[in-house]
Design an enzyme around this catalytic site. Structure first.
Site, mmCIF file in Angstrom:
data_model
loop_
_atom_site.group_PDB
_atom_site.id
_atom_site.type_symbol
_atom_site.label_atom_id
_atom_site.label_comp_id
_atom_site.label_asym_id
_atom_site.label_seq_id
_atom_site.Cartn_x
_atom_site.Cartn_y
_atom_site.Cartn_z
ATOM 1 N N CYS A 67 -38.239 -10.784 -34.537
ATOM 2 C CA CYS A 67 -39.557 -10.202 -34.299
ATOM 3 C C CYS A 67 -40.489 -11.248 -33.705
ATOM 4 O O CYS A 67 -40.445 -12.424 -34.054
ATOM 5 C CB CYS A 67 -40.139 -9.607 -35.580
ATOM 6 S SG CYS A 67 -41.010 -10.764 -36.635
ATOM 7 N N GLU A 68 -41.283 -10.790 -32.765
ATOM 8 C CA GLU A 68 -42.131 -11.743 -32.052
ATOM 9 C C GLU A 68 -43.337 -12.183 -32.871
ATOM 10 O O GLU A 68 -44.028 -13.118 -32.498
ATOM 11 C CB GLU A 68 -42.569 -11.159 -30.708
ATOM 12 C CG GLU A 68 -43.513 -9.978 -30.803
ATOM 13 C CD GLU A 68 -43.862 -9.425 -29.419
ATOM 14 O OE1 GLU A 68 -43.078 -9.617 -28.483
ATOM 15 O OE2 GLU A 68 -44.925 -8.818 -29.295
ATOM 16 N N HIS A 69 -43.591 -11.513 -33.982
ATOM 17 C CA HIS A 69 -44.747 -11.893 -34.800
ATOM 18 C C HIS A 69 -44.420 -13.017 -35.772
ATOM 19 O O HIS A 69 -45.258 -13.850 -36.072
ATOM 20 C CB HIS A 69 -45.263 -10.680 -35.574
ATOM 21 C CG HIS A 69 -45.669 -9.552 -34.677
ATOM 22 N ND1 HIS A 69 -45.205 -8.255 -34.840
ATOM 23 C CD2 HIS A 69 -46.465 -9.533 -33.589
ATOM 24 C CE1 HIS A 69 -45.721 -7.491 -33.886
ATOM 25 N NE2 HIS A 69 -46.477 -8.244 -33.118
ATOM 26 N N HIS A 70 -43.187 -12.999 -36.313
ATOM 27 C CA HIS A 70 -42.836 -13.981 -37.338
ATOM 28 C C HIS A 70 -41.604 -14.813 -36.977
ATOM 29 O O HIS A 70 -41.227 -15.701 -37.728
ATOM 30 C CB HIS A 70 -42.567 -13.275 -38.675
ATOM 31 C CG HIS A 70 -43.713 -12.445 -39.147
ATOM 32 N ND1 HIS A 70 -43.846 -11.095 -38.858
ATOM 33 C CD2 HIS A 70 -44.805 -12.776 -39.869
ATOM 34 C CE1 HIS A 70 -44.954 -10.633 -39.383
ATOM 35 N NE2 HIS A 70 -45.566 -11.622 -40.012
ATOM 36 N N GLN B 231 -39.709 -3.886 -32.148
ATOM 37 C CA GLN B 231 -38.708 -2.819 -32.064
ATOM 38 C C GLN B 231 -39.119 -1.786 -31.008
ATOM 39 O O GLN B 231 -38.280 -1.228 -30.302
ATOM 40 C CB GLN B 231 -38.556 -2.152 -33.434
ATOM 41 C CG GLN B 231 -37.419 -1.128 -33.449
ATOM 42 C CD GLN B 231 -37.183 -0.536 -34.814
ATOM 43 O OE1 GLN B 231 -37.368 -1.213 -35.823
ATOM 44 N NE2 GLN B 231 -36.783 0.723 -34.860
ATOM 45 N N HIS C 181 -36.479 -4.829 -40.999
ATOM 46 C CA HIS C 181 -37.189 -6.032 -40.570
ATOM 47 C C HIS C 181 -37.282 -6.997 -41.744
ATOM 48 O O HIS C 181 -37.894 -6.673 -42.759
ATOM 49 C CB HIS C 181 -38.594 -5.671 -40.068
ATOM 50 C CG HIS C 181 -38.576 -4.896 -38.781
ATOM 51 N ND1 HIS C 181 -39.051 -5.413 -37.597
ATOM 52 C CD2 HIS C 181 -38.091 -3.656 -38.497
ATOM 53 C CE1 HIS C 181 -38.886 -4.511 -36.638
ATOM 54 N NE2 HIS C 181 -38.312 -3.434 -37.156
HETATM 55 ZN ZN LIG Z 1 -42.405 -9.648 -38.025
#
Ligand SMILES: [Zn+2]
Length: 246
Positions: free
Chosen positions: A134-137, A175, A203
């Site tokens: 995931c690009e956030h974490h 996603q 996730h």
């Molecule tokens: Zn994430």
């Protein structure tokens, strides 16, 4: 409980401006208005390898040093024996997990068989397993992709859709974006009558941190062409995807 994210940005034909139509958008076999495509999904941005071979990047030593910094940040001693090789291993793992930046989606799908031999229904590949980040974490999410397309004249080898999924999955993703990119790439390159993509994934940024809910699945889907326009085809796709597991 399932978290359900339903068609993200349903493309409306009215969104398509004539000026958006590039020659490559034109399907030889049909005089159809080019489909509206969300602005962030310009195929030229993702159909080629995301990183040019000559693009300046930090060196491997710099990347390993960054890992040492993170080890120090969490309170570790990067010099202790168990951690001596860790920066090298982490960077090698990154090379593997993010190899999709160096791979070209268009190349995978360009090798087609010309012959549909009169086949006029959709082709469904169900249960393509993938792992993405995931690009956030920068934490993994993983699950299955289900992909259908209705060929007009170009048919692609079945393994290619799995390869395509892996190329996009081995980049930082959401996603939703992964789903949309797979659909758009097939649409753009194979020019089928329609594409349906559904992805179900767990996730880890949600299961092992944050709300820490194990087993919650996120569903995303994307329909183009006949799948977008015909709810009966969508329903048939979804019932085949959810059909009895072997
Ligand atoms: Zn994430």
């Amino acid at each position: 409980m399932d978290a359900l994210i339903k068609p993200l940005r349903p493309a409306k034909p009215s969104d398509a401006k004539p000026s958006d139509a590039k020659p490559s958008d034109m399907r030889p076999s049909e005089a159809k208005i080019p489909e509206g495509r969300p602005a962030e999904l310009d195929p030229s941005e993702f159909l080629a390898a995301a990183v040019r071979a000559d693009q300046p990047r930090p060196s491997r030593a710099e990347a390993e040093h960054a890992v040492e910094t993170l080890l120090s940040y969490i309170g570790e001693n990067p010099g202790r024996e168990g951690l001596l090789d860790t920066p090298r291993r982490v960077v090698e793992a990154y090379d593997e997990l993010y190899q999709g930046y160096h791979q070209c989606p268009a190349e995978v799908l360009n090798r087609t068989f010309g012959e549909t031999a009169g086949y006029d229904d959709f082709v469904l590949i169900r249960g393509i397993e993938f792992t993405s980040q995931c690009e956030h974490h920068m934490m993994p999410f993983y699950g299955k992709a289900h992909i259908a397309y209705t060929p007009v004249e170009r048919v692609v080898g079945l393994s290619k859709l799995a390869r395509l999924t892996d190329i996009f999955a081995r980049r930082l993703q959401t996603q939703e974006h992964l789903t949309a990119q797979i659909a758009a790439a097939i649409d753009e390159i194979l020019k089928p009558r329609g594409v349906a993509v559904m992805i179900e994934a767990e996730h880890t940024c949600m299961s092992v941190r944050g709300v820490a809910k194990h087993g919650a699945m996120t569903f995303t889907s994307r329909f183009t062409g006949m799948f977008r326009d015909n709810p009966a085809e969508q329903a048939r796709f979804l019932s085949m995807v959810r059909g009895p597991q072997r």
